[in-house]
Design an enzyme around this catalytic site. Structure first.
Site, mmCIF file in Angstrom:
data_model
loop_
_atom_site.group_PDB
_atom_site.id
_atom_site.type_symbol
_atom_site.label_atom_id
_atom_site.label_comp_id
_atom_site.label_asym_id
_atom_site.label_seq_id
_atom_site.Cartn_x
_atom_site.Cartn_y
_atom_site.Cartn_z
ATOM 1 N N ALA A 270 -2.852 -0.269 4.262
ATOM 2 C CA ALA A 270 -1.574 0.459 4.825
ATOM 3 C C ALA A 270 -2.035 1.911 5.122
ATOM 4 O O ALA A 270 -1.184 2.864 5.475
ATOM 5 C CB ALA A 270 -0.608 0.503 3.835
ATOM 6 N N HIS B 115 1.740 7.691 3.329
ATOM 7 C CA HIS B 115 0.655 8.100 2.417
ATOM 8 C C HIS B 115 -0.341 9.098 3.013
ATOM 9 O O HIS B 115 -0.565 9.375 4.374
ATOM 10 C CB HIS B 115 -0.203 6.768 2.582
ATOM 11 C CG HIS B 115 0.101 5.594 1.869
ATOM 12 N ND1 HIS B 115 0.396 5.309 0.428
ATOM 13 C CD2 HIS B 115 0.581 4.401 2.526
ATOM 14 C CE1 HIS B 115 0.817 4.142 0.470
ATOM 15 N NE2 HIS B 115 1.064 3.548 1.442
#
Ligand SMILES: NC(=O)c1ccc[n+]([C@@H]2O[C@H](COP(=O)([O-])OP(=O)(O)OC[C@H]3O[C@@H](n4cnc5c(N)ncnc54)[C@H](O)[C@@H]3O)[C@@H](O)[C@H]2O)c1
Length: 288
Positions: free
Chosen positions: A141, A238
Site C-alpha cells: 500500500a 500513508h
C-alpha cells in the site's frame, strides 16, 4: 484451460492462499492477462466458499480447492507448485510459511507484518538460506521502498504517519488494549505513536506497511509510526519521511480502499499483481 503441454510446462506454476480482496483479484489477473505465463494450480482458504467464488470466475484455470493446510501441502497439485502467494493473514503466514519454505517453494508474502516478530523472522531467514528459495514482498500500500532500500545505510530517521477512518481500524487490538471505543472518536485524533514493531502488534491488519518500511530500512525497532484516526476521511493515507546523509525522501500516498475489504488499499492489490507479473515475465524491469 491451456491444453498445450509445452505451454503448461513453460508457465510458472503458482498457488494462492487466501481468496479475499487481494487473492481473488490476483487469481483473476493470473487467469486473464497473465494466463500465457502463469498457471494457477490450487486455491487454499479456510473459507472454501471464498475460494469457490473465485474459481467460478476463472476461464483459463481449473484449480482444486483446499480448506485444510495439511491436505493442501500433501496434495498432488502442490508438488508442481513453484510459487505460493500468501494473501490470508499474519496468523496464516506465521503458521504456514516455514513449511512452504521447507517444501522448496518460493513465496510472495502480503501479510508482512508477521515479520515484525523477530523470533519468527529469524527462523524464516535461516530456512530461506538453507532451502535456497526466494521470498517476495511487494511494496503493497506504499511507495518508495526502492529508494529506501538504496539509502538504508545512510538513514538517520524514518517515520510513517498513517491516517485512516476509525472504521478501518476498528477490529484492532489497540482499542481493546487501551479500553477505547472506536465510536468515541469524533474528530481527527492521533491515537498511536510508537515503533513499527508496536504498531504492527496494535494494528495487525492495517499497518503491514510499517513492518515493510522497517525491514527495508533501519529496522522495525527504530522506524517510528503515528496512527491518526479521522472520521472525516474515506481514504487510507500513508506519509513516509526519511532523512539521512543522502538527503530527504517524502512520500505521500492517498489510497482508495478495496471495494471488498476497507482495511486493504486498492494499491496493495495492484502491487501484488505487478510483483507477480515481474517475477513471471522476462524483459525490461523498471524500478527494481
Ligand atoms: N503488504 C501490504 O501492503 C498489505 C496491504 C493490504 C493487505 N495486506 C495483508 O494481506 C492479507 C490479505 O488481505 P486481504 O485484504 O485480501 O484480506 P481478506 O480478509 O479480504 O482475505 C483474506 C482471505 O484469507 C482467508 N484466510 C484467513 N486466514 C486464513 C488461514 N489461516 N488459512 C487460509 N486462508 C485464510 C480468509 O478466509 C479470506 O478469504 C492480510 O493479512 C492483510 O493484512 C497487506
Amino acid at each position: 484451460m491451456h491444453k498445450d503441454p509445452l505451454l503448461h510446462f513453460m508457465r510458472k506454476k503458482i498457488s494462492i492462499i487466501g481468496c479475499g480482496a487481494i487473492g481473488s483479484e490476483l487469481a483473476l489477473s493470473v487467469d486473464g492477462d497473465m494466463a500465457k505465463n502463469v498457471a494457477l494450480l490450487s486455491l487454499f482458504d479456510i473459507r472454501p466458499d471464498n475460494a469457490e467464488t473465485v474459481k467460478s470466475k476463472l476461464s483459463n484455470n481449473d484449480p482444486p480447492i483446499f480448506n485444510d493446510f495439511s491436505d493442501y501441502i500433501n496434495s498432488e497439485s502442490f508438488k508442481d507448485v513453484e510459487l505460493v502467494i500468501e494473501a490470508a493473514s499474519q496468523n496464516a503466514l506465521t503458521s504456514y510459511l516455514n513449511q512452504l519454505i521447507l517444501s522448496k517453494k518460493d513465496v510472495l508474502v502480503m501479510s508482512v507484518g508477521a515479520f515484525a516478530n523477530s523470533e519468527f523472522f529469524s527462523e524464516v531467514i535461516k530456512n530461506v538460506e538453507d532451502n535456497d528459495v526466494n521470498i517476495y514482498v511487494p511494496s503493497g500500500a506504499i511507495a518508495g521502498i526502492d529508494a529506501l532500500k538504496s539509502v538504508k545505510n545512510s538513514i538517520s530517521y524514518v517515520t510513517l504517519t498513517t491516517t485512516k477512518n476509525p472504521n478501518s481500524l476498528k477490529d484492532s487490538p489497540f482499542f481493546k488494549n487501551n479500553n477505547l471505543a472506536v465510536d468515541s472518536i469524533k474528530k481527527r485524533t492521533l491515537i498511536f505513536e510508537g515503533s513499527a514493531i508496536e504498531a504492527v502488534q496494535n494494528f495487525p491488519a492495517n499497518v503491514n506497511v510499517a513492518a515493510l518500511l522497517g525491514l527495508a530500512g533501519i529496522g522495525v525497532e527504530k522506524t517510528k509510526v503515528n496512527v491518526i484516526a479521522d472520521p472525516s476521511i474515506r481514504i487510507n493515507k500513508h506519509e513516509i519521511k526519511v532523512i539521512g546523509k543522502f538527503g530527504e525522501l517524502i512520500v505521500r500516498v492517498k489510497n482508495i480502499p478495496s471495494s471488498t475489504n476497507p482495511k486493504t488499499s486498492y494499491l496493495a492489490i495492484l502491487s501484488a499483481i505487478e510483483c507477480l507479473r515481474s517475477i513471471t515475465t522476462k524483459g525490461i524491469k523498471y524500478g527494481t
